[in-house]
Design an enzyme around this catalytic site. Structure first.
Site, PDB file in Angstrom:
ATOM      1  N   ARG A   1     -43.686-107.913 -82.671  1.00 41.16           N
ATOM      2  CA  ARG A   1     -42.264-107.543 -82.602  1.00 41.16           C
ATOM      3  C   ARG A   1     -41.534-108.435 -81.596  1.00 41.16           C
ATOM      4  O   ARG A   1     -40.400-108.827 -81.826  1.00 41.16           O
ATOM      5  CB  ARG A   1     -42.117-106.068 -82.204  1.00 41.16           C
ATOM      6  CG  ARG A   1     -42.629-105.103 -83.270  1.00 41.16           C
ATOM      7  CD  ARG A   1     -42.238-103.684 -82.938  1.00 41.16           C
ATOM      8  NE  ARG A   1     -40.801-103.533 -83.033  1.00 41.16           N
ATOM      9  CZ  ARG A   1     -40.117-102.542 -82.476  1.00 41.16           C
ATOM     10  NH1 ARG A   1     -40.701-101.623 -81.779  1.00 41.16           N
ATOM     11  NH2 ARG A   1     -38.816-102.479 -82.622  1.00 41.16           N
TER      12      ARG A   1
ATOM     13  N   ARG B   1     -44.960 -93.645 -83.533  1.00 38.59           N
ATOM     14  CA  ARG B   1     -44.274 -94.838 -84.041  1.00 38.59           C
ATOM     15  C   ARG B   1     -45.285 -95.848 -84.577  1.00 38.59           C
ATOM     16  O   ARG B   1     -46.463 -95.846 -84.193  1.00 38.59           O
ATOM     17  CB  ARG B   1     -43.504 -95.524 -82.900  1.00 38.59           C
ATOM     18  CG  ARG B   1     -42.332 -94.732 -82.391  1.00 38.59           C
ATOM     19  CD  ARG B   1     -41.055 -95.165 -83.091  1.00 38.59           C
ATOM     20  NE  ARG B   1     -39.906 -94.689 -82.343  1.00 38.59           N
ATOM     21  CZ  ARG B   1     -38.988 -95.493 -81.838  1.00 38.59           C
ATOM     22  NH1 ARG B   1     -39.072 -96.796 -81.976  1.00 38.59           N
ATOM     23  NH2 ARG B   1     -37.964 -94.989 -81.197  1.00 38.59           N
TER      24      ARG B   1
ATOM     25  N   ARG C   1     -29.707-107.605 -86.135  1.00 39.92           N
ATOM     26  CA  ARG C   1     -30.927-108.248 -85.647  1.00 39.92           C
ATOM     27  C   ARG C   1     -31.093-109.660 -86.188  1.00 39.92           C
ATOM     28  O   ARG C   1     -32.063-110.321 -85.854  1.00 39.92           O
ATOM     29  CB  ARG C   1     -32.140-107.438 -86.111  1.00 39.92           C
ATOM     30  CG  ARG C   1     -32.660-106.445 -85.080  1.00 39.92           C
ATOM     31  CD  ARG C   1     -33.805-105.708 -85.760  1.00 39.92           C
ATOM     32  NE  ARG C   1     -34.771-105.207 -84.845  1.00 39.92           N
ATOM     33  CZ  ARG C   1     -34.784-103.961 -84.375  1.00 39.92           C
ATOM     34  NH1 ARG C   1     -33.832-103.120 -84.694  1.00 39.92           N
ATOM     35  NH2 ARG C   1     -35.743-103.578 -83.561  1.00 39.92           N
TER      36      ARG C   1
ATOM     37  N   LYS D   1     -32.462 -99.451 -75.591  1.00 41.94           N
ATOM     38  CA  LYS D   1     -31.227 -99.298 -76.375  1.00 41.94           C
ATOM     39  C   LYS D   1     -31.014 -97.838 -76.766  1.00 41.94           C
ATOM     40  O   LYS D   1     -29.922 -97.289 -76.589  1.00 41.94           O
ATOM     41  CB  LYS D   1     -31.281-100.182 -77.642  1.00 41.94           C
ATOM     42  CG  LYS D   1     -31.469-101.665 -77.322  1.00 41.94           C
ATOM     43  CD  LYS D   1     -31.503-102.525 -78.562  1.00 41.94           C
ATOM     44  CE  LYS D   1     -32.692-102.297 -79.471  1.00 41.94           C
ATOM     45  NZ  LYS D   1     -33.992-102.693 -78.888  1.00 41.94           N
TER      46      LYS D   1
ATOM     47  N   ARG E   1     -45.032 -95.255 -74.719  1.00 44.64           N
ATOM     48  CA  ARG E   1     -44.323 -94.443 -75.715  1.00 44.64           C
ATOM     49  C   ARG E   1     -45.225 -94.151 -76.909  1.00 44.64           C
ATOM     50  O   ARG E   1     -45.176 -93.052 -77.477  1.00 44.64           O
ATOM     51  CB  ARG E   1     -43.058 -95.179 -76.184  1.00 44.64           C
ATOM     52  CG  ARG E   1     -42.225 -94.359 -77.157  1.00 44.64           C
ATOM     53  CD  ARG E   1     -40.990 -95.080 -77.620  1.00 44.64           C
ATOM     54  NE  ARG E   1     -41.309 -96.209 -78.484  1.00 44.64           N
ATOM     55  CZ  ARG E   1     -40.412 -97.041 -78.991  1.00 44.64           C
ATOM     56  NH1 ARG E   1     -39.132 -96.889 -78.687  1.00 44.64           N
ATOM     57  NH2 ARG E   1     -40.782 -98.025 -79.775  1.00 44.64           N
TER      58      ARG E   1
END
Ligand code: AP5
Length: 189
Positions: free
Chosen positions: A146, A135, A90, A14, A129
């Site tokens: 998640r 993160r 969400r 996204k 990532r």
């Protein structure tokens, strides 16, 4: 105004695709993930509370993110050609709140672009990532949680927009350029 939602599970691209669309369509990018990470970095009260949820891979409470979106809409709605919402809504409650906020400004969602990527590819992307991002989702346990939260609370948001005939399904695997071209084709249709 062109108001788009980039929808999809964690790691579906996204943020990557939003970057490609903002210049082409002159849109304001609103990412609740980025807004929350700014609050965490600045160690605001909101950031300190939100961090607990983010570290566990859980959703931050609806009222917190809806408040942030409301502020962002107030700040920018007279100065841009439209918005790209990334990571929001969400939950169905967030989708309903967004419709309400937009209606108050005589605006509406134009299209919801739903990125589809297999779970194995998503986990692979997020682990890669995590190596240099700093993160919260830097381990497989948080990432898998998640995904679970996405399946249980977020995936139904697609039905909400399908009912409004605004949902466009996009294959989210392949080159970033090819995916961007598919998205632009849907927007221009
Ligand atoms: P947030 O930051 O919004 O997480 P997200 O939506 O899952 O987004 P990600 O950044 O993880 O993934 P993405 O889909 O943007 O993919 P990206 O382009 O980065 O939210 C973080 C947390 O904040 C949540 O867990 C929650 O706690 C909280 N939160 C945020 N919004 C909330 C809300 N509305 N309500 C409640 N809580 C909220 O790509 C991922 C990786 O893949 C990158 O490394 C990228 O380079 C790579 N990649 C991208 N495209 C491709 C491709 N085509 N091929 C190969 N690799 C690719």
């Amino acid at each position: 105004m062109l108001n788009l939602i980039l929808f999809g599970p964690p790691g579906s691209g996204k943020g990557t695709q939003a970057e490609k669309l903002i210049d082409k369509y002159n849109l304001k990018h609103i990412s609740t993930g980025n807004l929350l990470r700014s609050e965490v970095s600045a160690q605001t009260q909101l950031g300190i509370e939100a961090k607990k949820f983010m570290d566990a891979g859980e959703l931050v409470p609806d009222e917190v993110v809806i408040g942030m979106i409301s502020n962002a809409l107030d700040e920018h709605s007279n100065s841009v050609k439209g918005f790209i919402f990334d990571g929001f809504p969400r939950t169905v409650a967030q989708a309903e709140a967004l419709d309400k906020l937009l209606t108050e400004k005589s605006l509406s969602i134009s299209k919801v672009l739903s990125l589809h990527v297999s779970e194995d590819e998503l986990v692979d992307r997020l682990l890669k990532r995590a190596k240099d991002s700093g993160r919260a989702d830097d381990n497989e346990e948080t990432i898998r949680n998640r995904m679970k939260v996405y399946r249980e609370k977020t995936s139904v948001v697609a039905d909400y927009y399908a009912d409004q005939v605004k949902l466009a399904d996009i294959v989210g695997e392949g080159s970033i350029e090819d995916i961007s071209a598919s998205i632009c084709k849907q927007i221009d249709a």
